[in-house]
Design a protein around this motif. Structure first.
Motif, short mmCIF file in Angstrom:
data_model
loop_
_atom_site.label_atom_id
_atom_site.label_comp_id
_atom_site.label_asym_id
_atom_site.label_seq_id
_atom_site.Cartn_x
_atom_site.Cartn_y
_atom_site.Cartn_z
N VAL A 1 0.86 -1.17 0.00
CA VAL A 1 0.00 0.00 0.00
C VAL A 1 0.90 1.23 0.00
O VAL A 1 2.05 1.17 0.49
N ARG A 2 0.42 2.31 -0.59
CA ARG A 2 1.15 3.57 -0.47
C ARG A 2 0.27 4.56 0.28
O ARG A 2 -0.96 4.50 0.20
N VAL A 3 0.91 5.45 0.99
CA VAL A 3 0.22 6.40 1.84
C VAL A 3 0.72 7.80 1.50
O VAL A 3 1.93 8.05 1.48
N HIS A 4 -0.22 8.71 1.22
CA HIS A 4 0.12 10.12 1.03
C HIS A 4 -0.43 10.92 2.20
O HIS A 4 -1.58 10.72 2.62
N TYR A 5 0.39 11.83 2.72
CA TYR A 5 -0.04 12.76 3.76
C TYR A 5 -0.32 14.09 3.10
O TYR A 5 0.57 14.73 2.54
N LEU A 6 -1.58 14.53 3.15
CA LEU A 6 -2.00 15.76 2.50
C LEU A 6 -2.11 16.90 3.51
O LEU A 6 -2.75 16.74 4.56
N SER A 7 -1.51 18.01 3.16
CA SER A 7 -1.68 19.25 3.91
C SER A 7 -1.73 20.39 2.89
O SER A 7 -1.56 20.17 1.69
N HIS A 8 -1.94 21.60 3.37
CA HIS A 8 -1.94 22.75 2.47
C HIS A 8 -0.59 22.88 1.76
O HIS A 8 -0.53 23.26 0.59
N GLU A 9 0.50 22.53 2.46
CA GLU A 9 1.84 22.63 1.89
C GLU A 9 2.17 21.44 0.99
O GLU A 9 2.99 21.56 0.08
#
Length: 253
Positions: free
Chosen positions: A92-100
Motif C-alpha cells: 500500500v502507499r500512503v500520502h499525507y496531505l496538507s496545504h503545503e
C-alpha cells in the motif's frame, strides 16, 4: 495498567479481544513492514500492484506489467511492502496531505472537494494502490487488515483530520464497518481503472478510538510510528524492516 517498551508508555487493552482480532494478531506476528524507496523493492511493488489489479479484471493489460505513476515519487508519499516470512505479500502507499503538500491520488479525482478544506488547515491520509498477492488473497483473509493498518498508524503519527479513500463500490460496506467511513458526494471515474470510484472519509476525532478499541491490531507504539513515517535525513538510510508493535497492547491486558 501500562507497560514500558523502549522507553515508551503503552496503555493496556481494556475491551475483551475477539477471536477475529486474535487471528489478525497471529498473522501480524509473521509480518515485517518495509518502506520501499528505490531499486528492487519498488520494482517488486509495482509488479505486485499490476498483477493484483489485472488478475481481478480492474486494469487493462500493460505491456511492462507494472503499475506506477508520478505520485509514487511525491515528497509526501510513503510506499510500503508487507513481507511475510521474507516474501512480499501485499503493498500500500500512503500520502499525507496538507496545504503545503497537497499531492495525492485522490486530488486528481476529488480535488475540488478537498482544496477548500486543505486551505482551512485540515490534513488527510490517503491510502492507495492497496494490492494483495493473488495467490494469498484466499488463504490469508487477515492480510487486508494487516496492510491497511499502515494507514491507521499514519493517521496517528500525523494527527490527521481524516483518513480519505478512493474505493470500489463493493468495498464501501467494509470501510464503513471497520473504520466508520462515510460516502462523500457521488462516485467518479479514475483512469486507468475500469469502474466508478467512491470517495469515503473517516473522521479521526470521531472514529479513531472506537476503531482501536474494537481492533487492537491497529494499535502502535510511538517508536514504530516514527520508524515507519519519520523522514530520514538526506544521506541516511531508512530502517530496512519495521516490526509491528500491536502485540505489546495485548501483553499489557
Amino acid at each position: 495498567m501500562a507497560i514500558q517498551k523502549s522507553g515508551l508508555s503503552v496503555g493496556a487493552q481494556t475491551r475483551p479481544v475477539s477471536s477475529f482480532a486474535r487471528n489478525v494478531m497471529e498473522l501480524l506476528e509473521k509480518v515485517e513492514y518495509r518502506r520501499c524507496e528505490s531499486g528492487e523493492d519498488l520494482e517488486a511493488v509495482y509488479r505486485l500492484r499490476y498483477e493484483a489489479f489485472h488478475t481481478h479484471g480492474l486494469l487493462d493489460t500493460i505491456v511492462e506489467q507494472k503499475l506506477v505513476d508520478h505520485l509514487d515519487q511525491a515528497s509526501n508519499c510513503y510506499c510500503f511492502g508487507v513481507f511475510i516470512d521474507g516474501e512480499l505479500a501485499s503493498t500500500v502507499r500512503v500520502h499525507y496531505l496538507s496545504h503545503e503538500t497537497p499531492r495525492a491520488p485522490i486530488m486528481t479525482v476529488f480535488g475540488d472537494r478537498l482544496l477548500p478544506r486543505l486551505a482551512r488547515g485540515e490534513t488527510f491520509i490517503d491510502p492507495s494502490r492497496l494490492a494483495i498477492d493473488p495467490s494469498l488473497s484466499g488463504s490469508m483473509r487477515a492480510l487486508p487488515y494487516v496492510t491497511l493498518r499502515l494507514a491507521v498508524v499514519a493517521n496517528t503519527f500525523f494527527d490527521a483530520t481524516s483518513c480519505i479513500s478512493m474505493i470500489r463500490g463493493e468495498h464501501t460496506a467494509f470501510y464503513n464497518r471497520i473504520f466508520g467511513s462515510v460516502q462523500v458526494g457521488d462516485p467518479r471515474l479514475y483512469p486507468p481503472f475500469t469502474m466508478p470510484i467512491y470517495f469515503y472519509e473517516s473522521n479521526c476525532s470521531r472514529n479513531m478510538e472506537p476503531t482501536l478499541e474494537r481492533f487492537p491490531f491497529f494499535r502502535s507504539t510511538a517508536l514504530e510510528r516514527r520508524m515507519l513515517f519519520a523522514k530520514t535525513p538526506q544521506g541516511e538510510l531508512s530502517p530496512l524492516t519495521i516490526l509491528p508493535t500491536a502485540k505489546y497492547f495485548l501483553d499489557a491486558a
